[in-house]
Design an enzyme around this catalytic site. Structure first.
Site, PDB file in Angstrom:
ATOM      1  N   SER A 173      65.443  60.323 -48.752  1.00 50.79           N
ATOM      2  CA  SER A 173      65.559  59.001 -49.384  1.00 50.79           C
ATOM      3  C   SER A 173      66.764  58.857 -50.300  1.00 50.79           C
ATOM      4  O   SER A 173      67.150  57.746 -50.631  1.00 50.79           O
ATOM      5  CB  SER A 173      64.287  58.650 -50.154  1.00 50.79           C
ATOM      6  OG  SER A 173      64.200  59.387 -51.350  1.00 50.79           O
ATOM      7  N   LYS A 188      64.697  59.249 -57.492  1.00 55.38           N
ATOM      8  CA  LYS A 188      65.287  57.940 -57.162  1.00 55.38           C
ATOM      9  C   LYS A 188      66.345  57.576 -58.190  1.00 55.38           C
ATOM     10  O   LYS A 188      66.493  58.224 -59.216  1.00 55.38           O
ATOM     11  CB  LYS A 188      64.216  56.830 -57.145  1.00 55.38           C
ATOM     12  CG  LYS A 188      63.049  57.067 -56.229  1.00 55.38           C
ATOM     13  CD  LYS A 188      63.427  57.030 -54.769  1.00 55.38           C
ATOM     14  CE  LYS A 188      62.179  57.329 -53.919  1.00 55.38           C
ATOM     15  NZ  LYS A 188      62.487  57.656 -52.573  1.00 55.38           N
TER      16      LYS A 188
END
Length: 184
Positions: free
Chosen positions: A39, A76
Site C-alpha cells: 500500500s 500510511k
C-alpha cells in the site's frame, strides 16, 4: 568465592539495567516495524524494516504507524490534519482549497498512465463529504492514505484515524540494506 559472587552480581545488575533501558526505549521513544503489503509502494516495499519514533505529533505528509485493529498496525501517509477540508480532483490533492504537489506519487502516476492511458487517474476524485458525510477532518483525528493509491486500505475505506491510535512517525528504512534510506 566472594569475588566471584560480586562479579556475578555486577553482571546481573548490568543485564537488568540493559533490559530496563531497552524496554523503556522501545515503549516510549523508538520501535522497529515491518511493512506488510504494497500500500505504500513505491516509497516503501513489502517487508521493509523501519524505525518508528514515538515522539511528537504527526505532521502533514509524515509516514505514520497506527493501530488499525487490535492485532494489526498500518503504515500510511498523513494527508489531512484536524480541521482540514480534503478533496481530490483530477489527480490533484486540495487541502483547504489549496492544491498540493505530491512528488512521492510521480512514479505511480507515470506507471498508471503508461499502462492504462493518459485519462486514467491514480487517485479517484473524492471529498470528505462524499466519503464520510463531514466537511472537515474531525477534531483529534487524521486522514491518511497509502502512496499506492489504487491498492491501499486507508481513510477512504476505514475512515479517519483517532490520534490516540497513532504509534508514531517513521522515515528510516534500515532493512534490507539495499533499501536503506531516509524517506521525505
Amino acid at each position: 568465592m566472594t569475588k566471584k559472587k560480586n562479579e556475578v552480581f555486577e553482571w546481573g545488575k548490568a543485564i537488568i539495567v540493559a533490559v530496563l533501558i531497552t524496554v523503556g526505549v522501545r515503549s516510549f521513544i523508538f520501535a522497529p516495524i515491518v511493512v506488510d503489503g504494497e500500500s505504500m509502494d513505491p516509497t516503501l516495499k513489502n517487508e521493509n524494516r523501519m524505525i518508528v519514533s514515538k515522539i511528537g505529533k504527526p505532521k502533514r505528509f509524515d509516514i505514520i504507524v497506527f493501530h488499525a485493529t487490535e492485532d494489526e498496525d498500518y503504515v500510511k501517509r498523513v494527508i489531512g490534519l484536524p480541521g482540514d477540508k480534503i478533496e481530490y480532483k483530477n489527480d490533484v490533492l486540495y487541502i483547504n482549497g489549496k492544491a498540493y504537489e505530491e512528488k512521492y506519487l510521480d512514479e505511480n502516476k507515470k506507471a498508471i498512465k503508461e499502462q492504462f492511458g493518459k485519462n486514467i487517474l491514480l487517485t479517484e476524485n473524492f471529498t470528505l463529504k462524499e466519503l464520510w458525510g463531514f466537511e472537515r477532518v474531525p477534531k483529534d483525528t487524521i486522514f491518511v492514505m497509502g502512496d499506492n493509491r489504487r491498492d491501499s486500505k486507508d481513510s477512504r475505506r476505514i475512515g479517519v484515524i483517532p490520534l490516540k491510535k497513532v504509534v508514531g512517525s517513521t522515515n528510516v528504512v534500515f532493512w534490507p540494506i539495499k533499501d536503506l534510506q531516509l524517506i521525505k
